[in-house]
Design a protein around this motif. Structure first.
Motif, PDB file in Angstrom:
ATOM      1  N   LYS A 215      19.048  31.590  48.737  1.00 32.95           N
ATOM      2  CA  LYS A 215      18.072  32.526  49.282  1.00 32.95           C
ATOM      3  C   LYS A 215      16.653  32.147  48.897  1.00 32.95           C
ATOM      4  N   HIS A 216      16.505  31.358  47.835  1.00 39.41           N
ATOM      5  CA  HIS A 216      15.181  31.026  47.307  1.00 39.41           C
ATOM      6  C   HIS A 216      14.835  29.553  47.426  1.00 39.41           C
ATOM      7  N   GLY A 217      15.707  28.762  48.078  1.00 40.09           N
ATOM      8  CA  GLY A 217      15.420  27.335  48.105  1.00 40.09           C
ATOM      9  C   GLY A 217      16.085  26.615  49.253  1.00 40.09           C
ATOM     10  N   TRP A 218      16.072  25.279  49.141  1.00 37.68           N
ATOM     11  CA  TRP A 218      16.581  24.401  50.196  1.00 37.68           C
ATOM     12  C   TRP A 218      17.428  23.318  49.539  1.00 37.68           C
ATOM     13  N   PRO A 219      18.567  22.951  50.146  1.00 36.14           N
ATOM     14  CA  PRO A 219      19.413  21.917  49.520  1.00 36.14           C
ATOM     15  C   PRO A 219      18.724  20.560  49.518  1.00 36.14           C
ATOM     16  N   ILE A 220      18.688  19.943  48.346  1.00 34.61           N
ATOM     17  CA  ILE A 220      18.082  18.624  48.179  1.00 34.61           C
ATOM     18  C   ILE A 220      19.135  17.697  47.580  1.00 34.61           C
ATOM     19  N   GLY A 221      19.265  16.510  48.119  1.00 34.06           N
ATOM     20  CA  GLY A 221      20.285  15.594  47.644  1.00 34.06           C
ATOM     21  C   GLY A 221      21.568  15.758  48.445  1.00 34.06           C
ATOM     22  N   VAL A 222      22.639  15.123  47.975  1.00 33.16           N
ATOM     23  CA  VAL A 222      23.906  15.107  48.701  1.00 33.16           C
ATOM     24  C   VAL A 222      24.544  16.486  48.693  1.00 33.16           C
ATOM     25  N   GLY A 223      24.982  16.924  49.860  1.00 36.00           N
ATOM     26  CA  GLY A 223      25.674  18.198  49.953  1.00 36.00           C
ATOM     27  C   GLY A 223      24.755  19.391  49.811  1.00 36.00           C
ATOM     28  N   SER A 224      25.356  20.497  49.386  1.00 34.47           N
ATOM     29  CA  SER A 224      24.597  21.750  49.253  1.00 34.47           C
ATOM     30  C   SER A 224      24.856  22.399  47.899  1.00 34.47           C
TER      31      SER A 224
END
Length: 401
Positions: A215-224
């Motif tokens: 809710k407060h961010g965005w997935p960075i790197g492989v996967g979630s």
């Protein structure tokens, strides 16, 4: 670095006052500009004359608290006398609140000057690196293209066809704070406009072992499984306007009613006392000196447009973030928009607004950007820019090109 401000101010002492202005009706008339003594010593003086004949002159210094500070900013349109614009201009706070509510950084609380990044040759390509305290910390770039200054069509007569490419003077310094490098940049165009802006680069903060909610961010790197937390960069600027000196300057706000109707009506509000204001779709401000006029007998002014801001609003504990523009009476110790630590002045810009009559206005502008990270931000992070615009209004009686 505690000697930065004292050393710079000593080097940039005023050697002579700006030349006295002519009577109001002819203060900006098309006359040859008289020679004037340099406003500061050569290492701290920047002068630029463009092909269209316009000139800019300013002084710079690196202050311990404010960081890069420009002073004695003067614009000379082609064939006209010089007109002073700013007594000083500098950053007043970098407020970085994260979307989860914590942390809430105020990056200038400890002073910006000690975070200055020594500039290398590749940081200032084909430009001139200026030195203070034996550190190359200020870049003056050669003329930069800003696109078409105008394009006039032929309207059936080829002799009327004309176009001119605009140029601008660009100066900047860099500061390393936490994970970020902030580029503090000023652009002075050959049409008399000014664009202060900040570029943020460096590295993402990373999770630091903290679990960030989707809710407060965005997935960075492989996967979630790993989320970079979204956050705001709320940049405050402090502009001390002096149009041909500190006397007779006033601030006005302009609004245009009639959205959804055929007619629009302009409303002018004189900000005679200290005030705060919020952005609106068609709202802008100007600092005007009604005793200084152009050849059309119109008062000289500088227009402020902050339409690019994301307009952050924080909690009640951060009342300084509840407005986009503040207008205050000049006080030397009112230096930062928040975490101001120089008594007897208050701690934040909202507290500076206490009903004083404006005779020497200082304008505080907040330009906000909400940073939602993306994979492309890894690493190093591409620079994202946020700024506002200051444009001459009735400084000349026609296009200055």
């Amino acid at each position: 670095m505690r000697s930065i401000r004292a050393a710079a101010m000593a080097a940039c002492l005023l050697l002579a006052l700006l030349p006295a202005v002519a009577p109001a009706a002819s203060a900006l008339s098309s006359e040859a500009a008289p020679e004037a003594a340099a406003p500061c010593s050569k290492p701290y003086l920047v002068e630029r004359e463009f092909k269209n004949g316009a000139r800019w002159s300013l002084c710079w210094e690196m202050r311990e608290i404010e960081g890069l500070t420009l002073t004695k900013v003067v614009y000379t349109p082609r064939g006209h006398k010089p007109v002073s614009v700013l007594r000083s201009g500098h950053l007043a706070q970098i407020h970085v609140p994260y979307d989860s509510g914590e942390p809430r950084f105020q990056d200038m609380a400890g002073g910006l000057g000690s975070s200055v990044v020594p500039l290398q040759t590749q940081d200032c390509p084909e430009g001139e690196r200026r030195v203070q305290d034996d550190i190359p910390m200020f870049c003056v770039l050669p003329d930069q293209a800003r696109g078409l200054a105008y394009l006039r069509p032929s309207l059936g007569e080829e002799s009327l066809r004309a176009s001119v490419q605009g140029k601008e003077l660009v100066v900047f310094s860099a500061f390393e704070i936490g994970w970020y490098t902030y580029l503090v940049e000023w652009r002075f165009a050959d049409d008399g406009s000014i664009t202060p802006r900040v570029g943020a680069t460096g590295s993402l903060r990373g999770s630091d072992g903290i679990v960030v909610s989707p809710k407060h961010g965005w997935p960075i790197g492989v996967g979630s499984s790993d989320f970079e937390e979204s956050h705001s960069h709320n940049i405050f600027w402090r502009l001390d306007f002096d149009i041909q000196g500190p006397k007779d300057d006033a601030v006005e706000q302009f609004d245009f009613t009639g959205s959804g109707t055929a007619k629009r009506v302009m409303k002018t509000t004189a900000l005679a006392k200290e005030a705060s204001a919020k952005n609106d779709r068609t709202r802008w401000w100007r600092v005007v000196d009604k005793t200084v006029k152009n050849a059309d007998d119109h008062p000289a002014s500088w227009e402020i447009n902050n339409s690019d801001s994301a307009e952050y609003r924080g909690p009640a504990s951060e009342k300084f973030s509840q407005a986009d523009v503040y207008v205050t009476q000049y006080r030397k110790c009112e230096r930062l928009a928040s975490e101001n630590a120089e008594p007897p002045c208050k701690g934040a810009v909202n507290q500076y607004v206490n009903g004083q009559t404006i005779t020497d206005p200082v304008v505080w502008v907040s330009v906000d950007f909400h940073h939602v990270a993306r994979d492309e931000d890894q690493d190093p992070m591409p620079t994202h820019w946020q700024g506002f615009h200051v444009a001459p209004r009735d400084i000349t009686a026609k296009n200055p090109h």
